[in-house]
Design a protein around this motif. Structure first.
Motif, short mmCIF file in Angstrom:
data_model
loop_
_atom_site.label_atom_id
_atom_site.label_comp_id
_atom_site.label_asym_id
_atom_site.label_seq_id
_atom_site.Cartn_x
_atom_site.Cartn_y
_atom_site.Cartn_z
N LEU A 1 24.56 18.30 65.21
CA LEU A 1 24.13 17.75 63.92
C LEU A 1 25.20 17.99 62.88
CD1 LEU A 1 21.91 16.72 61.86
CD2 LEU A 1 21.23 19.13 61.65
N THR B 1 23.98 13.75 65.74
CA THR B 1 23.23 13.17 64.64
C THR B 1 24.02 13.37 63.35
OG1 THR B 1 21.15 13.73 65.75
CG2 THR B 1 21.03 13.17 63.41
N VAL C 1 24.07 12.90 59.35
CA VAL C 1 23.21 12.66 58.19
C VAL C 1 24.04 12.87 56.93
CG1 VAL C 1 21.12 13.38 56.97
CG2 VAL C 1 21.17 13.44 59.47
N TYR D 1 16.79 13.43 54.80
CA TYR D 1 16.38 14.73 55.34
C TYR D 1 14.93 14.72 55.83
CZ TYR D 1 20.59 16.62 52.96
OH TYR D 1 21.86 16.87 52.52
N LEU E 1 14.74 13.05 59.18
CA LEU E 1 15.33 13.92 60.21
C LEU E 1 14.33 14.98 60.64
CD1 LEU E 1 17.65 15.21 61.88
CD2 LEU E 1 18.31 16.44 59.79
N THR F 1 16.63 14.92 68.68
CA THR F 1 16.72 13.57 68.11
C THR F 1 16.87 12.55 69.24
OG1 THR F 1 19.14 13.69 67.85
CG2 THR F 1 17.78 14.39 65.98
N ARG G 1 19.65 8.40 66.13
CA ARG G 1 21.06 8.73 65.92
C ARG G 1 21.86 7.47 65.59
NH1 ARG G 1 19.80 11.73 70.52
NH2 ARG G 1 21.13 10.49 71.92
N MET H 1 21.25 6.51 61.96
CA MET H 1 21.99 7.40 61.08
C MET H 1 23.49 7.08 61.10
SD MET H 1 19.84 9.41 59.49
CE MET H 1 18.87 7.87 59.42
#
Length: 230
Positions: A118, A163, A165, A171, A174, A185, A190, A193
């Motif tokens: 992430l 992922t 972001v 958020y 997520l 995820t 993904r 995003m």
């Protein structure tokens, strides 16, 4: 060029890179990650690190999240002014490596690199800085983010596993994804995003290009040094 054929749909989040200029929702995100991904290791820098550290302390999350300075991981202190913090081979190996690529796994083992699942990154506020009353070309130049867009783009390119972001208003989605999927995820999330991430960096670069296109160079902002030979 690698063409990936085998991916994991659900990717559990065990490691994160978090570096944000806009800290809106950061505390809530950290609490949510501790809830949904206990045992996660978070790597961070500068003011973001301090904000996460404060949240961990205030909410007693020390047993659920491990926080590490990026500089401790890379073995390199930040460049003065924060100009270089995350531009490191092992970081990008951890972002771009492909799960079922044997050569990539060997590189990770050889370098002791961490695999990152992430990234939460947003960028220096270039547009606001350039538009501020009395702002000079130098004020704008100083707010051109380099490491942030690079991390976002690398993460988004590898949406097969990572992922990415880059907007605080993502958020909650997520965290809902993580609650629904037991701390993982899904590929479709993904990918969404990643689309948002590339849009974000494209808009950022466009804003910089347009500002420079419409701003004349003011040489009076600078003094010439002695190394130029003039």
């Amino acid at each position: 060029m690698n063409r990936v054929e085998v991916v994991d749909n659900n990717v559990p989040l065990r490691t994160a890179l978090i570096s944000v200029s806009d800290k809106t929702g950061l505390a809530e995100l950290v609490v949510g990650l501790a809830e949904t991904c206990p045992g996660m290791t978070v790597y961070s820098t500068g003011g973001t690190y301090r904000g996460i550290e404060q949240t961990i302390t205030e909410h007693g999350l020390q047993d659920r999240l491990t926080l590490t300075q990026v500089s401790a991981y890379t073995g390199q202190p930040e460049m003065q002014g924060g100009l270089v913090k995350t531009l490191d081979f092992r970081i990008y190996l951890g972002l771009l490596s492909e799960t079922y690529n044997a050569a990539h796994r060997q590189d990770l083992q050889r370098t002791g690199a961490e695999v990152f699942d992430l990234t939460v990154v947003n960028l220096y506020p270039f547009t606001a800085a350039a538009a501020a009353e009395g702002a000079t070309l130098e004020d704008a130049r100083a707010n051109i983010d380099i490491g942030g867009p690079t991390m976002i783009r690398a993460s988004a390119k590898n949406y097969l596993r990572v992922t990415a972001v880059c907007r605080p208003n993502d958020y909650p989605e997520l965290l809902q994804q993580l609650r629904t999927n037991n701390g993982a995820t899904r590929l479709d999330f993904r990918y969404r995003m990643a689309r948002a991430a590339f849009t974000h960096t494209a808009e950022y670069d466009t804003a910089i290009a347009q500002h420079l296109q419409h701003t004349e160079l003011d040489e009076s902002l600078y003094r010439y040094g002695t190394t130029s030979g003039e």
